[in-house]
Design an enzyme around this catalytic site. Structure first.
Site, PDB file in Angstrom:
ATOM      1  N   GLU A 256       0.878  -1.161   0.000  1.00 19.14           N
ATOM      2  CA  GLU A 256       0.000   0.000   0.000  1.00 19.14           C
ATOM      3  C   GLU A 256       0.921   1.218   0.000  1.00 19.14           C
ATOM      4  O   GLU A 256       1.777   1.321   0.878  1.00 19.14           O
ATOM      5  CB  GLU A 256      -0.798  -0.018   1.303  1.00 19.14           C
ATOM      6  CG  GLU A 256      -2.270   0.065   1.132  1.00 19.14           C
ATOM      7  CD  GLU A 256      -2.939   0.072   2.493  1.00 19.14           C
ATOM      8  OE1 GLU A 256      -3.467   1.112   2.869  1.00 19.14           O
ATOM      9  OE2 GLU A 256      -2.898  -0.975   3.166  1.00 19.14           O
ATOM     10  N   ARG A 486       4.857 -13.636   9.391  1.00 20.91           N
ATOM     11  CA  ARG A 486       5.504 -12.328   9.305  1.00 20.91           C
ATOM     12  C   ARG A 486       6.880 -12.351   9.951  1.00 20.91           C
ATOM     13  O   ARG A 486       7.159 -13.198  10.792  1.00 20.91           O
ATOM     14  CB  ARG A 486       4.657 -11.275  10.046  1.00 20.91           C
ATOM     15  CG  ARG A 486       3.377 -10.921   9.402  1.00 20.91           C
ATOM     16  CD  ARG A 486       2.555 -10.065  10.340  1.00 20.91           C
ATOM     17  NE  ARG A 486       2.930  -8.665  10.324  1.00 20.91           N
ATOM     18  CZ  ARG A 486       2.385  -7.777   9.502  1.00 20.91           C
ATOM     19  NH1 ARG A 486       1.465  -8.123   8.649  1.00 20.91           N
ATOM     20  NH2 ARG A 486       2.768  -6.520   9.550  1.00 20.91           N
ATOM     21  N   LYS A 496       3.651   2.873  11.466  1.00 20.07           N
ATOM     22  CA  LYS A 496       3.834   4.160  10.774  1.00 20.07           C
ATOM     23  C   LYS A 496       3.499   5.335  11.681  1.00 20.07           C
ATOM     24  O   LYS A 496       4.211   6.335  11.729  1.00 20.07           O
ATOM     25  CB  LYS A 496       2.908   4.223   9.559  1.00 20.07           C
ATOM     26  CG  LYS A 496       3.352   3.312   8.457  1.00 20.07           C
ATOM     27  CD  LYS A 496       2.233   3.027   7.467  1.00 20.07           C
ATOM     28  CE  LYS A 496       2.609   1.774   6.699  1.00 20.07           C
ATOM     29  NZ  LYS A 496       1.480   1.120   6.070  1.00 20.07           N
TER      30      LYS A 496
HETATM   31  P1  ATP Z   1       2.306  -2.535   8.125  1.00 16.39           P
HETATM   32  O1  ATP Z   1       0.909  -2.585   8.623  1.00 16.39           O
HETATM   33  O2  ATP Z   1       3.298  -3.195   9.020  1.00 16.39           O
HETATM   34  O3  ATP Z   1       2.756  -1.200   7.662  1.00 16.39           O
HETATM   35  P2  ATP Z   1       1.113  -3.586   5.809  1.00 16.39           P
HETATM   36  O4  ATP Z   1       0.666  -4.990   5.824  1.00 16.39           O
HETATM   37  O5  ATP Z   1       0.113  -2.525   5.947  1.00 16.39           O
HETATM   38  O6  ATP Z   1       2.303  -3.438   6.839  1.00 16.39           O
HETATM   39  P3  ATP Z   1       1.462  -3.507   3.030  1.00 16.39           P
HETATM   40  O7  ATP Z   1       1.959  -2.378   2.254  1.00 16.39           O
HETATM   41  O8  ATP Z   1       0.039  -3.845   2.945  1.00 16.39           O
HETATM   42  O9  ATP Z   1       1.900  -3.231   4.511  1.00 16.39           O
HETATM   43  O10 ATP Z   1       2.331  -4.808   2.800  1.00 16.39           O
HETATM   44  C1  ATP Z   1       2.714  -5.291   1.553  1.00 16.39           C
HETATM   45  C2  ATP Z   1       3.007  -6.750   1.685  1.00 16.39           C
HETATM   46  O11 ATP Z   1       4.019  -6.946   2.653  1.00 16.39           O
HETATM   47  C3  ATP Z   1       1.812  -7.532   2.135  1.00 16.39           C
HETATM   48  O12 ATP Z   1       1.716  -8.685   1.317  1.00 16.39           O
HETATM   49  C4  ATP Z   1       2.110  -7.897   3.545  1.00 16.39           C
HETATM   50  O13 ATP Z   1       1.552  -9.143   3.847  1.00 16.39           O
HETATM   51  C5  ATP Z   1       3.631  -7.943   3.548  1.00 16.39           C
HETATM   52  N1  ATP Z   1       4.144  -7.637   4.884  1.00 16.39           N
HETATM   53  C6  ATP Z   1       3.831  -6.578   5.643  1.00 16.39           C
HETATM   54  N2  ATP Z   1       4.440  -6.647   6.837  1.00 16.39           N
HETATM   55  C7  ATP Z   1       5.170  -7.792   6.827  1.00 16.39           C
HETATM   56  C8  ATP Z   1       6.030  -8.433   7.779  1.00 16.39           C
HETATM   57  N3  ATP Z   1       6.248  -7.916   8.978  1.00 16.39           N
HETATM   58  N4  ATP Z   1       6.602  -9.601   7.429  1.00 16.39           N
HETATM   59  C9  ATP Z   1       6.394 -10.127   6.216  1.00 16.39           C
HETATM   60  N5  ATP Z   1       5.605  -9.586   5.291  1.00 16.39           N
HETATM   61  C10 ATP Z   1       4.993  -8.427   5.573  1.00 16.39           C
HETATM   62 MG    MG Z   2      -1.700  -3.286   4.658  1.00 21.88          MG
END
Ligand code: ATP
Ligand code: MG
Length: 806
Positions: A256, A486, A496
């Site tokens: 995102e 994760r 964030k």
């Molecule tokens: P955050 O909430 O920690 O900012 P998010 O899931 O909102 O992370 P996205 O931009 O949606 O961030 O993530 C892109 C991809 O990265 C998604 O497929 C998500 O599953 C993966 N991802 C996010 N955080 C992790 C993590 N800690 N370990 C492995 N993969 C991750």
């Molecule tokens: Mg997300």
């Protein structure tokens, strides 16, 4: 004797065959005879009762003591009266009488053996829940193979002691299904480990290493289905899919664009891009931009740069918004099939329909449908178009999928597909007033892009069902969503919102402050991309969450740097040493390898003159036992210099007490004797470009004091370590620095992990952070982006050893 016993057994209705079996063990048979006698048992008994008596006989077969026999009678009576119903209870009862001795009585016996205790299925379910929660990581890792241990584990819970064990299995089965989903390819019982196939899709396949198992050929990723192996509701769709992909792996990394990527994302990037690359497939970089309010251009750019830095090249860069038209068409199709409706309920009403109380605090009641669910297709189409055309304000109407309210999975309770947002989108401008949700968009865009493996993190596990439901409902190709654990780093924060607070409060200098764990920060700090790739590879991919302490992460970085960086001599806190017996114009060139033992890294020359700088920490005013560095009268080696030096005197600034100058003798007049220690030094030879002055050396320590900053009672800001950064001014470095800088990014051999996974980071020439080296005896450093032509700032990447510097 035997006849007598047989007669007794027969009197209780024990069949001949059974009696024969009991008679095989003389002692038990005798004990059972005594028990029948003691208890006055008579008349035909149920098989279960006989079995319990027999088990009591087994337990007490060596019982000779009369008092004990009297107590045994208490137990056998309880069996015959039907108070004790299970073996567990009989065990408990016997234990009780053994302990209580002649104090034994019926009331206590009943209490101790759970007589009359009724354990309901709800109680069993609650116990199963807490057991699963406590052992989640293991269960997720071993999946269905863990079920037998769950059954044993639940049985062993003290509160389940008197429960009916027969009730466990169905309850456990149901809960496991909810946690793990239906069995899939990971649950196939494998006969043998697959022998790695030679050159299987591997890019570049160096034959020397193709038979080393990689993170992509083992574990979670190694067990994924082959392209084409994911089942379809509409077979035809698979044919079309394979025609498009040519049977290749297609993945996507879908961030995102609402923030900077963090260390966890490096795993997602490596998993998605790396898996595709390893199997000769393709990976999209897809910006998941369905939340127009949160998106900003800088994030788009930063995400792309980090992916490149990690060495990956997207097959295509796409945006979910590229497909808004197609998604809209599919929404109309869903409505036309009677599978979606426009809902005017408030969020509180929806909550209640989903079985929660409106305030979300109490449990609420049954799930139920709202009146809009029965809306006619025509009406729903009309209202959806009205939503599109701006008739409704945000919050007034949503398009909801008509899923299955009786399904236990909340992801099936009529999720929202579209909502009204009065926001302008950075790509589609003001074209849309309605925007699709993640739940509607993700699976359909995966389908449109012909993704063969939609790899995401565990928290999407329940979404798998709605993902598949929606693809099937609109009759498109159904990709396979699979979930892995994760990667989290403890002792820091990744959220964030919280990082923004650190930035706004001036606690860190920005999103890329080297003390943070965003990828821009890790990059600025000087961690090479190859070190991140090796780190992720070493951890491997499983279905459990990986929690890593900062110190472990740093250890992995340190190991990587050890093999991959040139070495230089740096003096953080310089003190001049005058070698009194050398002529004023003494000049020698000393050759120093960039890395001892790695001739391929080359060597460089530094001047050696009458005056050199050494580090203040390498000098003491008085020599003590066990101290081998500079002190009056002590001989010490200067790294790579032919002779040792011996301190003769030193000067001090009386007001500060600091040593300002050391005088020493260069021992070129006696035979060389290997010193106890060599120390680093930098010559004072301005006409030969030495030393190089460093304006600032930034030494980083952990940003937070605890392992879990968010748990601090006064908020995470209260956990900030006031000593997370120390700045040194006036440090000096040898002139080899120029060559390290000019040659950067230093071409270093691949790590073992990079080799077997086929991965390679990609740093840009001229990038300050790629100018990195080991300062001998001091630590690993790189150039900070605050450096300019006339200002040199260094960051400490990591210390040389795990604990120093803390
Ligand atoms: P955050 O909430 O920690 O900012 P998010 O899931 O909102 O992370 P996205 O931009 O949606 O961030 O993530 C892109 C991809 O990265 C998604 O497929 C998500 O599953 C993966 N991802 C996010 N955080 C992790 C993590 N800690 N370990 C492995 N993969 C991750
Ligand atoms: Mg997300």
């Amino acid at each position: 004797m035997a006849d007598e016993l047989n007669a007794k057994f027969a009197s209780l209705g024990i069949e001949d065959a059974k009696a024969k079996e009991i008679m095989k063990n003389k002692k038990v048979a005798t004990a059972l005879g005594e028990i029948i006698e003691e208890s006055g048992a008579s008349g035909e008994q149920q098989k279960a009762v006989v079995a319990l008596l027999q088990s009591l006989a087994t337990k007490t077969k060596d019982c000779k003591d009369e008092a004990a026999k009297a107590n045994r009678k208490l137990v056998s009576r309880a069996i015959l009266e039907g108070r004790l119903k299970t073996n567990v209870q009989v065990d408990a009862a016997w234990k009780y009488v053994e302990t209580a001795g002649n104090e034994s009585n019926d009331a206590d016996l009943d209490k101790e053996s759970g007589v009359g205790v009724v354990i309901t299925d709800e109680q069993v379910a609650a116990a199963v829940d807490s057991y699963i929660e406590a052992n989640k990581a293991d269960i997720e890792e071993r999946r269905y193979k863990a079920v037998p241990s769950v059954i044993t584990g639940v049985k062993a819970l003290p509160e389940m002691k008197f429960a009916n064990p027969a009730s466990f299995k169905p309850i456990i089965d149901e809960k496991i299904l909810k946690l793990l989903g239906p069995k899939d390819e990971r649950d196939l019982v494998k006969k043998k480990e697959k022998a790695p196939k030679k050159d299987e899709g591997k890019k570049g396949g160096d034959s020397a290493t193709t038979n080393t198992r990689s993170m992509f050929s083992e574990g979670f990723l190694g067990n994924l289905h082959k392209p084409g192996g994911n089942p379809q509701k509409y077979e035809e769709r698979m044919k079309e899919h394979l025609e498009f992909t040519g049977g290749k792996v297609f993945t996507r990394f879908p961030p995102e664009p609402n923030g900077y990527l963090h260390i966890g994302h490096s795993k997602a990037i490596t998993v998605n891009f790396g898996y595709a690359q390893y199997y000769n497939g393709k990976c999209y970089l897809r910006y998941d931009d369905t939340n127009p309010e949160a998106e900003e251009e800088v994030y788009f750019r930063s995400i792309r740069e980090i992916i490149e830095w990690l060495g990956f090249e997207p097959y295509k860069i796409t945006h979910s918004s590229d497909y808004f038209d197609q998604l809209y068409e599919l929404a109309e199709k869903l409505i036309s099939k009677g599978l979606a409706y426009v809902c005017f309920c408030t969020p509180e009403e929806v909550k209640e329909q989903r079985g929660a109380s409106a305030d979300g605090k109490s449990k609420g009641g049954e799930r139920f449908a709202c009146s809009h669910r029965e809306m006619a297709v025509d009406k729903a189409l009309e209202e959806f178009r009205a939503m599109r055309d701006g008739k409704y304000k945000p919050g007034e109407a949503t398009l909801r999928m008509k899923q299955d309210l009786s399904n236990p999975n909340p992801q099936m309770w009529d999720l929202v597909a579209y909502r009204v947002l009065n926001a302008s989108h950075h790509r589609t401008g003001d074209k849309w007033k309605i925007y699709p949700t993640y739940d509607f968009t993700h699976c359909l865009v995966d389908s449109i892009e012909n993704i063969s493996h939609s790899l995401c993190t565990l928290e999407f596990y329940l979404s798998r069902e709605s993902y598949e439901w929606l693809c099937d409902a609109v009759e498109v190709y159904r990709p396979a969503q699979r979930e892995y654990g994760r990667l989290n780093i403890t002792g820091t924060i990744l959220s964030k919102r919280k990082i923004l607070k650190l930035v706004n409060e001036g606690i860190v200098r920005g999103w890329d402050d080297p003390r943070l764990f965003t990828l821009v920060a890790i990059k600025r700090r000087g961690v090479p991309p190859g070190a991140i790739l090796s780190f992720v590879s070493q951890l491997g991919v499983t279905t459990s969450t990986t929690n890593i302490q900062v110190s472990r992460f740093e250890n992995s970085i340190r190991k990587y740097l050890e093999d991959h960086t040139p070495r230089l001599m740096m003096v953080p806190d310089p003190v001049p040493v005058i070698l009194d017996n050398l002529p004023d114009d003494h000049f020698e060139e000393i050759s120093i390898p960039f890395k001892p033992g790695s001739p391929e890294m080359g060597e460089h020359k530094v001047p050696f003159t009458k005056k050199v700088y050494v580090d203040r920490s390498d000098f003491r005013e008085e020599a003590t036992d066990g101290y081998f560095r500079l002190a009056p009268g002590k001989s010490v080696g200067l790294l790579k210099v032919p002779c040792n030096i011996r301190v003769t005197s030193f000067k001090k600034d009386e007001s500060t007490g600091k040593v300002t100058e050391i005088h020493a003798h260069y021992e070129n007049d006696i035979p060389f004797k290997k010193p106890k220690t060599f120390i680093q030094w930098v010559a004072d030879a301005p006409s030969h470009g030495s030393p190089v002055k460093i304006d600032e050396v930034r030494l980083f320590n952990q940003l937070f004091k605890s392992e879990n900053p968010s748990a601090h009672p006064d908020g995470f800001l209260a956990d900030v370590n006031p000593e997370s950064e120390t700045v040194l001014k006036g440090a000096l470095i040898e002139k080899g620095f120029h060559e390290v800088k000019q040659k950067s990014p230093w071409v270093a051999p691949k790590s073992a992990e990079e080799e077997k996974d086929g991965l390679r980071g990609k740093e840009k020439p001229g990038a300050p952070e790629a100018v990195r080296f080991q300062a001998l005896r001091v630590g690993y450093f790189c150039m900070d982006s605050d450096s300019s032509d006339d200002k040199l700032v260094l960051n400490r990447i990591v210390t040389l050893k795990e604990d120093s510097g803390k």
